[in-house]
Design a protein around this motif. Sequence first.
Motif, PDB file in Angstrom:
ATOM      1  N   THR A   1       2.644   8.165   7.725  1.00  0.00           N
ATOM      2  CA  THR A   1       3.395   9.076   7.144  1.00  0.00           C
ATOM      3  C   THR A   1       4.312   8.062   6.251  1.00  0.00           C
ATOM      4  OG1 THR A   1       4.365  10.117   8.827  1.00  0.00           O
ATOM      5  CG2 THR A   1       5.494  10.124   6.967  1.00  0.00           C
ATOM      6  N   VAL A   2       4.266   8.005   4.808  1.00  0.00           N
ATOM      7  CA  VAL A   2       5.256   7.875   3.653  1.00  0.00           C
ATOM      8  C   VAL A   2       5.615   9.157   2.786  1.00  0.00           C
ATOM      9  CG1 VAL A   2       2.448   6.660   2.692  1.00  0.00           C
ATOM     10  CG2 VAL A   2       3.305   8.799   1.809  1.00  0.00           C
TER      11      VAL A   2
ATOM     12  N   GLU B   1       5.955  10.371   0.725  1.00  0.00           N
ATOM     13  CA  GLU B   1       5.869  11.630  -0.082  1.00  0.00           C
ATOM     14  C   GLU B   1       5.139  12.890   1.095  1.00  0.00           C
ATOM     15  OE1 GLU B   1       6.418   8.495  -2.597  1.00  0.00           O
ATOM     16  OE2 GLU B   1       4.597   8.919  -0.827  1.00  0.00           O
ATOM     17  N   GLY B   2       4.970  12.321   2.418  1.00  0.00           N
ATOM     18  CA  GLY B   2       4.312  13.157   3.340  1.00  0.00           C
ATOM     19  C   GLY B   2       3.162  12.689   4.225  1.00  0.00           C
ATOM     20  N   LYS B   3       1.881  13.146   4.900  1.00  0.00           N
ATOM     21  CA  LYS B   3       1.235  11.949   5.254  1.00  0.00           C
ATOM     22  C   LYS B   3      -0.445  11.842   4.920  1.00  0.00           C
ATOM     23  CE  LYS B   3       3.470  14.321   9.952  1.00  0.00           C
ATOM     24  NZ  LYS B   3       3.610  14.495  11.311  1.00  0.00           N
ATOM     25  N   VAL B   4      -0.490  11.178   5.753  1.00  0.00           N
ATOM     26  CA  VAL B   4      -1.830  10.688   4.408  1.00  0.00           C
ATOM     27  C   VAL B   4      -2.681   9.820   6.163  1.00  0.00           C
ATOM     28  CG1 VAL B   4      -3.150   9.575   3.585  1.00  0.00           C
ATOM     29  CG2 VAL B   4      -0.931   9.314   2.765  1.00  0.00           C
TER      30      VAL B   4
ATOM     31  N   THR C   1      -5.662  -1.934   5.896  1.00  0.00           N
ATOM     32  CA  THR C   1      -4.884  -2.863   6.437  1.00  0.00           C
ATOM     33  C   THR C   1      -6.058  -3.028   7.874  1.00  0.00           C
ATOM     34  OG1 THR C   1      -2.730  -3.213   7.561  1.00  0.00           O
ATOM     35  CG2 THR C   1      -3.530  -0.625   7.631  1.00  0.00           C
ATOM     36  N   LYS C   2      -6.055  -4.448   8.902  1.00  0.00           N
ATOM     37  CA  LYS C   2      -6.243  -5.117   9.634  1.00  0.00           C
ATOM     38  C   LYS C   2      -5.174  -3.862  10.870  1.00  0.00           C
ATOM     39  CE  LYS C   2      -8.581  -7.682  10.355  1.00  0.00           C
ATOM     40  NZ  LYS C   2     -10.380  -8.264  10.113  1.00  0.00           N
ATOM     41  N   GLU C   3      -3.960  -3.794  10.648  1.00  0.00           N
ATOM     42  CA  GLU C   3      -3.339  -3.112  11.988  1.00  0.00           C
ATOM     43  C   GLU C   3      -2.193  -2.367  11.491  1.00  0.00           C
ATOM     44  OE1 GLU C   3      -2.905  -5.944  15.871  1.00  0.00           O
ATOM     45  OE2 GLU C   3      -2.166  -7.126  13.917  1.00  0.00           O
ATOM     46  N   LEU C   4      -2.159  -0.826  11.851  1.00  0.00           N
ATOM     47  CA  LEU C   4      -1.318   0.301  12.118  1.00  0.00           C
ATOM     48  C   LEU C   4      -0.331  -1.044  12.714  1.00  0.00           C
ATOM     49  CD1 LEU C   4      -2.881   3.008  11.809  1.00  0.00           C
ATOM     50  CD2 LEU C   4      -2.332   1.951  10.151  1.00  0.00           C
TER      51      LEU C   4
ATOM     52  N   ASN D   1       4.667   0.476   6.708  1.00  0.00           N
ATOM     53  CA  ASN D   1       3.835   1.606   7.202  1.00  0.00           C
ATOM     54  C   ASN D   1       2.551   1.239   7.097  1.00  0.00           C
ATOM     55  OD1 ASN D   1       6.580   3.651   6.883  1.00  0.00           O
ATOM     56  ND2 ASN D   1       6.220   4.143   5.043  1.00  0.00           N
ATOM     57  N   PHE D   2       2.023   1.002   6.673  1.00  0.00           N
ATOM     58  CA  PHE D   2       0.550   0.474   7.042  1.00  0.00           C
ATOM     59  C   PHE D   2       0.636  -1.043   7.190  1.00  0.00           C
ATOM     60  CE2 PHE D   2       1.153   3.691   3.961  1.00  0.00           C
ATOM     61  CZ  PHE D   2      -0.344   4.385   4.066  1.00  0.00           C
TER      62      PHE D   2
END
Length: 570
Positions: free
Chosen positions: A8-9, A11-14, A91-94, A179-180
């Motif tokens: 989630t950013v 502006e919305g979800k990706v 990204t390697k990890e969330l 968020n990433f």
Amino acid sequence: MSDDIVVTVEEGKVRGKIQEDYHGGKFYSFSGIPYGKAPIGDLRFKAPVPAEPWEGVKDGTKEGYECPSKDMYLGYYIGNEDNCLNLNVYTKELPSRNNVKKPVMVFIHGGGFMYGCNKSAYFGPHYLMSEDIVLVAINYRLGVFGFLSLEDQSLGVPGNAGLKDQTLALKWVQKNINNFGGDPQNVTIFGESAGSASVHYLTLSPLTKGLFHKAIMQSGSALNPWARGRRNFADIAKAIGYKDADEKTVFQKLCRASARSLVSAQFKIEDSFFASLVRPLGPVIEYPHEGAFLTEDPEEIIKSGKNHQIPMIIGYNSLEGLFYEIMRKTRNDANLPKNLERDIPYDLNILKNRNQVQEVAQKMKEFYYKSADLSESNIHCRYMLVSDVHFVYGIQKSATLLKRHGTAPVYVYRMSLNSSLNYFKKFCEVKYFKTMILVTLMTKLAGSSSLKGVFQSLYEKLPANKVDGVSHADDLFYLFTTFFSPTIVRGSEEDISIQKFVKPWTNFAKYGNPTPEKNETLNGVIWKPIESEEVDNIFDINKEVTITKNLECDRVSFWEKMYQQYAERV
């Protein structure tokens, strides 16, 4: 499953997907995320505005559009103004409760402010993602879309829209990268060629304060002659066939014209690879106004100390000017010149003085050609001249000024490494250029491993004029995969060569120091910032990494003397 990979950013979800780096490690990718509203209608040519929120989950498993231009390898029309202001995040990890935020690297592509995009076919993340970083690759408007610059202030098009796109993307990073798993307080921007000049401009602009904390400039500087543009109303109007004499009428027509027609027109404008001409489409010094990206000369900003005082890596390849061969193979106006007058940089400020032009051209001929006539037999002299005029002098001058007037460390490198990954050099050397381009096209369109094998086989077998030195853009193939990159075997010579870039680049992003400790891949070398305005401690990336003296010192001194003797100083 990709259905479970959602971030989630604001502006919305990706939705993203899982990929593997070139060593087989897992990473997540989220592609085509809008950071700016589509620059269409009234927003065409204007400063960008943030993207609007969206409903549902946006599909980030597919890449977004390029900004309108031509394919940088094959020359056909690409792009779409809708959602071209997008970026990719790897990204390697969330994020999780126990995760430590990762250093962020934001890549700005090159292409002379006319070409390029963030697509993984050109800038694949698979080498860099072998390290524990968050990587962002951005698009920005190119050509007339990004660098239309008008005199009429009421039209609101002072120029530098492409650089303002980059600024907005960095603001998006500040708001969303956590968020990433990324650390918004540890952002490194890096770029190559026009992307490198963009990085330099970003460090000079008051609009970008606090948006990043370190910078890497690869083969480009705001002080290189090709990195500056001009007011271009007349150029654009003539190229597209408008007869109107006033900017407002032409501007209204440009806003209604198709993107394809504008791309076609912008490539009709004379944009020669000669230093004597200010380019028609590129960054400009704006008139003072709210939201201006740049209102002062870059050199004066550095001398005043108003640039961002942040750690920087600055460097170049050992024979940047070999890139001249690509120009000769693809353009009608880049044949071997009869004299050196068009190679005199415009900012030497002598081009209206015929006697001084002839005098300087003769001095250049004596220095680079030992007074011999210009010919194919001494073409290497031209490569050296182009290297210095277009790249090395401005890059080293930037390092010198940053050292003299700044407080932050400046690291300087020189790439001398030749291997099977030096693709641009091969493109420059190869005799049957059209054959190479045809196979490149086939490889791109098919995207199959079998055709990659055909490309590699032909790449090795095509006759070539062998040249000592590393071409402009060859460093990219050690940081990014492309649609024709080979499979890299762990521990191979190519793997070790790739790590000679990946390790110091990502170390710098992590620690602000490219060699915080001795590393076997880097030959145990510790890379220190320059300690002298003459540029010392140069990190030479070769078969063996070493610290060298300034191998271009005499050539840089020649140009410094030319500027001291001829340029008008304020």
